[in-house]
Design an enzyme around this catalytic site. Sequence first.
Site, PDB file in Angstrom:
ATOM      1  N   GLY A  22       0.834  11.155  28.765  1.00 39.34           N
ATOM      2  CA  GLY A  22       0.062   9.951  29.010  1.00 39.34           C
ATOM      3  C   GLY A  22       0.727   8.662  28.555  1.00 39.34           C
TER       4      GLY A  22
ATOM      5  N   ILE B 184       0.205  15.764  32.441  1.00 40.19           N
ATOM      6  CA  ILE B 184       0.070  17.077  33.060  1.00 40.19           C
ATOM      7  C   ILE B 184      -0.259  18.146  32.008  1.00 40.19           C
ATOM      8  CG2 ILE B 184       2.520  17.710  32.944  1.00 40.19           C
ATOM      9  CD1 ILE B 184       2.115  18.829  35.866  1.00 40.19           C
TER      10      ILE B 184
ATOM     11  N   TYR C  91       0.843   9.860  36.624  1.00 37.76           N
ATOM     12  CA  TYR C  91       0.774  10.742  35.464  1.00 37.76           C
ATOM     13  C   TYR C  91       2.170  11.026  34.925  1.00 37.76           C
ATOM     14  CZ  TYR C  91       2.402  14.839  38.105  1.00 37.76           C
ATOM     15  OH  TYR C  91       3.154  15.725  38.832  1.00 37.76           O
ATOM     16  N   CYS C  92       2.224  11.569  33.718  1.00 40.36           N
ATOM     17  CA  CYS C  92       3.481  11.993  33.112  1.00 40.36           C
ATOM     18  C   CYS C  92       3.228  13.309  32.373  1.00 40.36           C
ATOM     19  CB  CYS C  92       4.039  10.904  32.186  1.00 40.36           C
ATOM     20  SG  CYS C  92       2.985  10.526  30.771  1.00 40.36           S
ATOM     21  N   ARG C  93       3.821  13.497  31.210  1.00 42.82           N
ATOM     22  CA  ARG C  93       3.604  14.717  30.443  1.00 42.82           C
ATOM     23  C   ARG C  93       2.378  14.602  29.550  1.00 42.82           C
ATOM     24  NH1 ARG C  93       4.787  16.153  25.398  1.00 42.82           N
ATOM     25  NH2 ARG C  93       6.110  14.344  25.098  1.00 42.82           N
TER      26      ARG C  93
END
Length: 128
Positions: free
Chosen positions: A96, A120, A92-94
Amino acid sequence: MKRIFTVILIMITVLTGCGGKNVEKNTYQQISQDKAKQMMEEQEDAIVLDVREKEEYETGHIPGAVLLPLGTIDEDSAASVIPKKDSVVLVYCRSGRRSKQASQALAELGYTQIYEFGGINDWPYEVE
């Protein structure tokens, strides 16, 4: 004439068969955040991978997540965090975008169980 036709047919079959195998190689799976949470709970050895920058990670991350910023992913850095190529890796990241890029990079490095679940920002569960 029959011989030429047979040779052409065999060539098409061989080339089509080989091409099909490469399409599925070096890919990752996109999953929902609910599915990612379920996998985290059911598979104790799953690696939750945060591919944001260190400063972003420090402001809050999914419990148990390890940091591997997108810009640092190469064979050595990935191996230090994911020692086995068949490990289940949840990325995951911030938002997508970076997680998709990171997932593809890991797949191209030979990792076979990569699951990308977005950012996230949309994570409805616990963050630490």
